[in-house]
Write a protein that holds these residues in place. Structure first.
Motif, PDB file in Angstrom:
ATOM      1  N   HIS A 294      -1.966 -17.439   7.708  1.00 38.96           N
ATOM      2  CA  HIS A 294      -3.176 -17.434   7.547  1.00 38.96           C
ATOM      3  C   HIS A 294      -3.997 -17.611   8.895  1.00 38.96           C
ATOM      4  N   LEU A 295      -5.186 -17.007   8.887  1.00 36.96           N
ATOM      5  CA  LEU A 295      -5.993 -16.811  10.231  1.00 36.96           C
ATOM      6  C   LEU A 295      -7.428 -17.788   9.936  1.00 36.96           C
ATOM      7  N   LEU A 296      -7.639 -18.478  10.841  1.00 43.12           N
ATOM      8  CA  LEU A 296      -8.937 -19.498  10.970  1.00 43.12           C
ATOM      9  C   LEU A 296     -10.022 -18.680  12.002  1.00 43.12           C
ATOM     10  N   LEU A 297     -10.801 -17.980  11.626  1.00 40.00           N
ATOM     11  CA  LEU A 297     -11.808 -17.224  12.651  1.00 40.00           C
ATOM     12  C   LEU A 297     -12.952 -18.280  12.864  1.00 40.00           C
ATOM     13  N   SER A 298     -13.067 -18.689  14.017  1.00 38.64           N
ATOM     14  CA  SER A 298     -14.020 -19.906  14.536  1.00 38.64           C
ATOM     15  C   SER A 298     -14.621 -19.251  15.511  1.00 38.64           C
ATOM     16  N   GLY A 299     -16.014 -19.218  15.270  1.00 33.27           N
ATOM     17  CA  GLY A 299     -16.942 -18.855  16.255  1.00 33.27           C
ATOM     18  C   GLY A 299     -18.548 -19.146  16.112  1.00 33.27           C
ATOM     19  N   ASP A 300     -19.237 -18.679  17.036  1.00 35.07           N
ATOM     20  CA  ASP A 300     -20.676 -19.223  16.886  1.00 35.07           C
ATOM     21  C   ASP A 300     -21.450 -18.332  16.258  1.00 35.07           C
ATOM     22  N   ASN A 301     -22.184 -19.060  15.282  1.00 39.00           N
ATOM     23  CA  ASN A 301     -23.153 -18.315  14.439  1.00 39.00           C
ATOM     24  C   ASN A 301     -24.415 -19.304  14.548  1.00 39.00           C
ATOM     25  N   ARG A 302     -24.953 -19.271  15.719  1.00 37.45           N
ATOM     26  CA  ARG A 302     -26.011 -20.375  15.838  1.00 37.45           C
ATOM     27  C   ARG A 302     -27.249 -19.830  15.274  1.00 37.45           C
TER      28      ARG A 302
ATOM     29  N   ARG B  51     -14.772  -8.465  10.085  1.00 37.88           N
ATOM     30  CA  ARG B  51     -15.024  -6.742   9.993  1.00 37.88           C
ATOM     31  C   ARG B  51     -13.906  -6.285  10.964  1.00 37.88           C
ATOM     32  N   ASP B  52     -13.589  -6.567  12.082  1.00 38.32           N
ATOM     33  CA  ASP B  52     -12.521  -5.868  12.971  1.00 38.32           C
ATOM     34  C   ASP B  52     -11.358  -6.097  12.424  1.00 38.32           C
ATOM     35  N   LEU B  53     -10.871  -7.456  12.013  1.00 35.48           N
ATOM     36  CA  LEU B  53      -9.429  -7.378  11.564  1.00 35.48           C
ATOM     37  C   LEU B  53      -9.378  -6.884  10.076  1.00 35.48           C
ATOM     38  N   ARG B  54     -10.354  -6.829   9.325  1.00 38.48           N
ATOM     39  CA  ARG B  54     -10.340  -5.778   7.735  1.00 38.48           C
ATOM     40  C   ARG B  54      -9.964  -4.397   8.228  1.00 38.48           C
ATOM     41  N   GLY B  55     -10.515  -3.929   9.311  1.00 43.93           N
ATOM     42  CA  GLY B  55     -10.277  -2.575   9.740  1.00 43.93           C
ATOM     43  C   GLY B  55      -8.924  -2.303  10.515  1.00 43.93           C
ATOM     44  N   ARG B  56      -8.247  -3.467  10.659  1.00 43.92           N
ATOM     45  CA  ARG B  56      -6.849  -3.494  10.998  1.00 43.92           C
ATOM     46  C   ARG B  56      -5.891  -3.758   9.822  1.00 43.92           C
ATOM     47  N   LYS B  57      -6.353  -3.789   8.743  1.00 45.81           N
ATOM     48  CA  LYS B  57      -5.800  -4.041   7.236  1.00 45.81           C
ATOM     49  C   LYS B  57      -5.156  -5.400   7.246  1.00 45.81           C
ATOM     50  N   VAL B  58      -5.852  -6.390   7.756  1.00 47.99           N
ATOM     51  CA  VAL B  58      -5.627  -7.901   7.261  1.00 47.99           C
ATOM     52  C   VAL B  58      -6.476  -8.027   6.139  1.00 47.99           C
ATOM     53  N   ARG B  59      -5.754  -8.662   5.068  1.00 47.37           N
ATOM     54  CA  ARG B  59      -6.210  -9.053   3.761  1.00 47.37           C
ATOM     55  C   ARG B  59      -7.298 -10.134   3.870  1.00 47.37           C
ATOM     56  N   ASP B  60      -8.464  -9.995   3.141  1.00 47.71           N
ATOM     57  CA  ASP B  60      -9.470 -10.853   3.164  1.00 47.71           C
ATOM     58  C   ASP B  60      -8.931 -12.342   2.643  1.00 47.71           C
ATOM     59  N   GLU B  61      -7.982 -12.375   1.779  1.00 53.51           N
ATOM     60  CA  GLU B  61      -7.578 -13.823   1.510  1.00 53.51           C
ATOM     61  C   GLU B  61      -6.688 -14.272   2.404  1.00 53.51           C
ATOM     62  N   ASP B  62      -6.388 -13.549   3.445  1.00 51.68           N
ATOM     63  CA  ASP B  62      -5.578 -14.185   4.527  1.00 51.68           C
ATOM     64  C   ASP B  62      -6.571 -14.604   5.862  1.00 51.68           C
ATOM     65  N   MET B  63      -8.075 -14.691   5.764  1.00 55.41           N
ATOM     66  CA  MET B  63      -9.004 -15.037   6.727  1.00 55.41           C
ATOM     67  C   MET B  63      -9.882 -15.988   6.186  1.00 55.41           C
ATOM     68  N   THR B  64     -10.246 -17.157   6.910  1.00 55.33           N
ATOM     69  CA  THR B  64     -11.195 -18.146   6.813  1.00 55.33           C
ATOM     70  C   THR B  64     -12.050 -18.088   7.826  1.00 55.33           C
ATOM     71  N   LEU B  65     -13.470 -17.873   7.611  1.00 58.59           N
ATOM     72  CA  LEU B  65     -14.472 -17.884   8.553  1.00 58.59           C
ATOM     73  C   LEU B  65     -14.813 -19.041   8.850  1.00 58.59           C
ATOM     74  N   ASP B  66     -15.048 -19.727   9.963  1.00 59.55           N
ATOM     75  CA  ASP B  66     -15.728 -21.035  10.386  1.00 59.55           C
ATOM     76  C   ASP B  66     -16.897 -20.588  11.331  1.00 59.55           C
ATOM     77  N   TYR B  67     -18.105 -20.800  10.643  1.00 54.43           N
ATOM     78  CA  TYR B  67     -19.225 -20.447  11.397  1.00 54.43           C
ATOM     79  C   TYR B  67     -19.780 -21.343  12.346  1.00 54.43           C
ATOM     80  N   ALA B  68     -19.198 -22.550  12.571  1.00 52.13           N
ATOM     81  CA  ALA B  68     -19.575 -23.788  13.504  1.00 52.13           C
ATOM     82  C   ALA B  68     -18.833 -24.105  14.527  1.00 52.13           C
ATOM     83  N   GLY B  69     -18.041 -23.037  14.862  1.00 51.78           N
ATOM     84  CA  GLY B  69     -17.058 -23.026  16.184  1.00 51.78           C
ATOM     85  C   GLY B  69     -17.929 -22.647  17.627  1.00 51.78           C
TER      86      GLY B  69
END
Length: 225
Positions: free
Chosen positions: A78-86, A98-116
């Motif tokens: 699983h991938l934890l995508l952590s970055g700035d969404n200030r 979006r970029d990783l979806r374009g590289r065929k990574v499944r949605d269920e294999d990614m979690t977004l952290d908006y407060a990194g």
């Protein structure tokens, strides 16, 4: 003379902090993507999609390439995508997703952290919000030592997976800033006891089974009445 003593002390502290951090982490950094360590989670650190001068940021491209390769080879589950969404107009996690979806990574294999908002915040939140205990850290080789040092101090079990690093104009500024950031990190962890900007409620990661991988089977025991 006083200024000279202060400057010398600052230089010695900076050199000492860098040697300490590099010495604790370098042996756990892998530069071959296909040989990166295995763990349930890969933590991908956010960065801007665009360069300040225009054009796509090569450091972003390298991190996304590494993340897609690591999960594609099942080095992580699983991938934890952590970055700035200030602000609404700047959203690193969504851009990574979006970029990783374009590289065929499944949605269920990614979690977004908006407060990194920083390396420190990403790692504290990975532990305290998302319940991560063991992870592969995915970022540039000059950023990995500081990230791994912070993770060690937080009690996380980590290895480093270095995104491909090519010569990029101006990268020396990032490396110089990282040199100073390592000294600041020692202060954050052991002097000022830094706290994350925002935590929020717990959101344990939901790691989906991978197609073709059977869940473990458990034998039932016939117990006497």
């Amino acid at each position: 003379m006083s200024l000279g003593v202060v400057a010398l002390l600052a230089i010695l502290l900076s050199v000492g902090a860098n040697l300490w951090i590099l010495g604790k982490t370098q042996s756990r950094i892998e530069h071959d993507l296909l040989a990166c360590g295995t763990a349930p989670v890969g933590i991908v650190f956010g960065t801007s999609y665009w360069n300040r001068g225009g054009g796509r940021n090569p450091h972003f491209e390298a991190r996304m390439l590494a993340a897609s390769r690591v999960i594609g080879e099942r080095r992580v589950k699983h991938l934890l995508l952590s970055g700035d969404n200030r602000t609404r107009s700047y959203n690193e996690p969504i851009t990574m997703w979006r970029d990783l979806r374009g590289r065929k990574v499944r949605d269920e294999d990614m979690t977004l952290d908006y407060a990194g908002f920083s390396t420190f915040d990403t790692l504290v939140r990975s532990r305290d919000v998302f319940g991560v205990e063991r992870a592969v850290l995915i970022t540039q080789p000059w950023h990995l030592p500081r990230a791994m040092f912070i993770a060690d101090a937080l009690g996380l079990e980590v290895t480093g997976c270095a995104a491909p690093s090519e010569h990029v104009p101006g990268v020396w500024r990032l490396k110089a800033r990282e040199w100073l950031a390592r000294l600041a990190t020692v202060g954050d962890l052991y002097v000022w006891k830094r706290q994350p900007y925002f935590l929020g409620p717990k959101e344990p990661l939901q790691i989906a089974p991978y197609p073709g991988v059977r869940p473990p089977r458990y034998e039932t025991l016939d117990l006497p009445d």
